[in-house]
Design an enzyme around this catalytic site. Sequence first.
Site, PDB file in Angstrom:
ATOM      1  N   ASP A  74       0.673  -1.159   0.132  1.00  0.00           N
ATOM      2  CA  ASP A  74       0.156  -0.038   0.024  1.00  0.00           C
ATOM      3  C   ASP A  74       0.970   1.302  -0.075  1.00  0.00           C
ATOM      4  O   ASP A  74       1.584   1.362   0.992  1.00  0.00           O
ATOM      5  CB  ASP A  74      -1.004  -0.046   1.240  1.00  0.00           C
ATOM      6  N   THR A 107      -2.985   5.513  -4.226  1.00  0.00           N
ATOM      7  CA  THR A 107      -1.891   5.974  -3.393  1.00  0.00           C
ATOM      8  C   THR A 107      -0.301   6.189  -3.980  1.00  0.00           C
ATOM      9  O   THR A 107       0.457   6.856  -3.886  1.00  0.00           O
ATOM     10  CB  THR A 107      -1.890   5.697  -1.760  1.00  0.00           C
ATOM     11  N   THR A 108      -0.283   4.894  -4.615  1.00  0.00           N
ATOM     12  CA  THR A 108       1.120   4.627  -5.219  1.00  0.00           C
ATOM     13  C   THR A 108       1.108   5.377  -6.577  1.00  0.00           C
ATOM     14  O   THR A 108       2.166   6.156  -7.031  1.00  0.00           O
ATOM     15  CB  THR A 108       1.415   3.286  -5.620  1.00  0.00           C
ATOM     16  N   ASP A 405      -9.034  -0.258   1.593  1.00  0.00           N
ATOM     17  CA  ASP A 405      -8.964   0.103   0.309  1.00  0.00           C
ATOM     18  C   ASP A 405      -9.905  -0.068  -0.484  1.00  0.00           C
ATOM     19  O   ASP A 405     -10.586   0.841  -1.399  1.00  0.00           O
ATOM     20  CB  ASP A 405      -7.726  -0.352  -0.347  1.00  0.00           C
TER      21      ASP A 405
END
Length: 540
Positions: A74, A107-108, A405
Site C-alpha cells: 500500500d 496512493t502509489t 482500500d
Amino acid sequence: MMSLPGTFACDEYGRPFIVLRDQENQKRLTGNEAIKSHILAAKQIASIIRSSLGPKGLDKMMVSGDGDVMVTNDGATIMKEMDVDHEIGKLMVQLSQSQDDEIGDGTTGVVVLAGALLEQAESLLDRGIHPIRIADGFELAAQCAVKHLDTIAQPFPVSRDNKEPLIRVAMTTLGSKIVNKCHRQMAEIAVDAVLTVADLEKKDVNFELIKLECKVGGRMEDTCLVKGVVVDKTMSHSQMPTVLKNVKLAILTCPFEPPKPKTKHKLDVTSADDYRKLREYEQEKFLEMVKQVKDAGATLAICQWGFDDEANHLLLQQQLPAVRWVGGPEIELIAIATGGRIVPRFEELTPDKLGSAGVVRELSFGTTKNKMLVIEDCKNTRAVTVLIRGGNRMITEEAKRSIHDALCVVRSLIRDSRIVYGGGAAEISCSLAVAREADQLSTLEQYAFRAFSVALESIPLALAENSGLSPIETLAELKARQGTENSSTFGVDCMLTGNSDMKDHHVIESLHSKKQQIVLATQLVKMILKIDDVRTPSDR
C-alpha cells in the site's frame, strides 16, 4: 544601499550591519539549484515506490526501530512508515496521505505521477523556461486532462440487487494486494459491508458502522462478514452461558463496585465488627446495583470498567452475565447496533435505555482458548464487522489495509458512480488528449503541455515494467491502438492474457479517484516549482 538578503547590508557610511542572524551557521540554496535539489529528492522517493504499482507490483518490508516488521504494498503505508528526512520527501508523504484520506486508493499512482511531472519539469528548466511558466502550464494541462476524463467516463450501475459490477471494481483494487489469492471473497465482503451501511438515497456511507477486527490464526479464506459487532472480549466468568438469545443489553460506563468517598479522609477500621459491617455494606450495595440492572429487564451487562472476583462471583450467583473492560469505540458501536443508550449511573437505568440483540455468542479459535464475543441480529442491522483471519499478524494487518482500500473505492463509487478503465488506459487517453491540445497552443505553455503528456505515460510504463513486459513497445502499441480505434479502453495487459482491452478484463477505476490523482499531483508539483530559496541549519 542593500545587497541580496542573507549577505550583508551597509549604512550610509559604508559600515556593514547584520540583516539575518547566524548566517554563517546556515546552508542556503537558491534559484534553479534549490528547485533541482527538490526534484532530485522527489524523484528518489517516486522511484522507491514505483515498483509497487499494479497487480504484479512488489511488496516492501520495513523494520521499525524496535524491530517490528511490516510488509506492505500500500503506497500510503509505505510512505508513512519510511523515515523521510528531506523536506520535499515529507511533502510527498503528505501527498499520498491526502489521496488515502480522500479516496483510499491510488496512493502509489499519485506519487509516481508527481515524480514523473518533476522529472519533466527538470528538462524544461534546463531549456531555460521559467519555473512559474512551467507550473502554470502544468495547471492548464491538468485541467485539460480532467475535462477529457469527464468525456471518456462511463456511467456505472450501483444497486443492492446487482452487486456484480461493484465486486469487479473491488477486485481491481485488491488485484495488487496480498489478499489476491482469495480475491473474489474479499471483494464480496467489502461490497456487502458497504451496501449494508450505505444510504443510497443520500449517496452516503458511514464508515464508523464498519469495524475491521483482526484475529491471528486460521486461513485468510476464513475471513467473514458478521452482521453485528465482534468484540475481542469474553464473558467475565467461565461458567456464564456462552450463547444468549433475545438479549437485552445494559451498556454501562459506571464501575460495578461500591461508591468510594470523594474526600481525602481516611477510614480506620479498628475492630473485626467494623470490618464485617463494611463488608456487608459493600455486598449490600453491590447486590443493589445488580438488582437495579435486573429490574430494568437486562439479561447482559456490557461494562466499560472492570470489577473484582468477588463481584464476578456475585454476578454469576445472581445469573446476570457480564462482559468487562470493553473499550470506548466498541461501547459506542454496540450502542448504535443494539439501539441502546450508554448509561453513566445505575440510577438512570430504565427499560427504554436497554439495547436488544437476537443472539450474543462466544466464538472460540483453534486450540489456544482464544475467544471473542459476537453480538448478532441487532436492532440496527446497519452495523457490521469484518473478522479478518490470517497466519500471522503481518498478513492480517496487510489484509485489513487491503479491505479498507476496497471499502473506500466502493464508497467513492456510491458517491459518484462514473468510472474509467484501469491498467493505464485512462492515462494514455489523457496523454493523447493533452498532446493534441499542445499542438493548438501558440504560447510557451505548449512545452509544459507536452511534458505533462509524457509524464502521464509514466503510469502505463511502470505497469508494463512491473509485469515483465517491454515498457516502450507496450506503450507505443497501446497509444497506436487508442488513436486508430478511437477507444479509451486499451491498457497494459498485466496478467499476460493476450487481450489489452480493459473492458473485457473488468479492470475498472472510479473517475473521482483518477481525477483526484491528477489534481493532487499537479498541485504538489506546482508548489515545489515555486520554492526558490531554502535555508537550513548547517548541522543538518
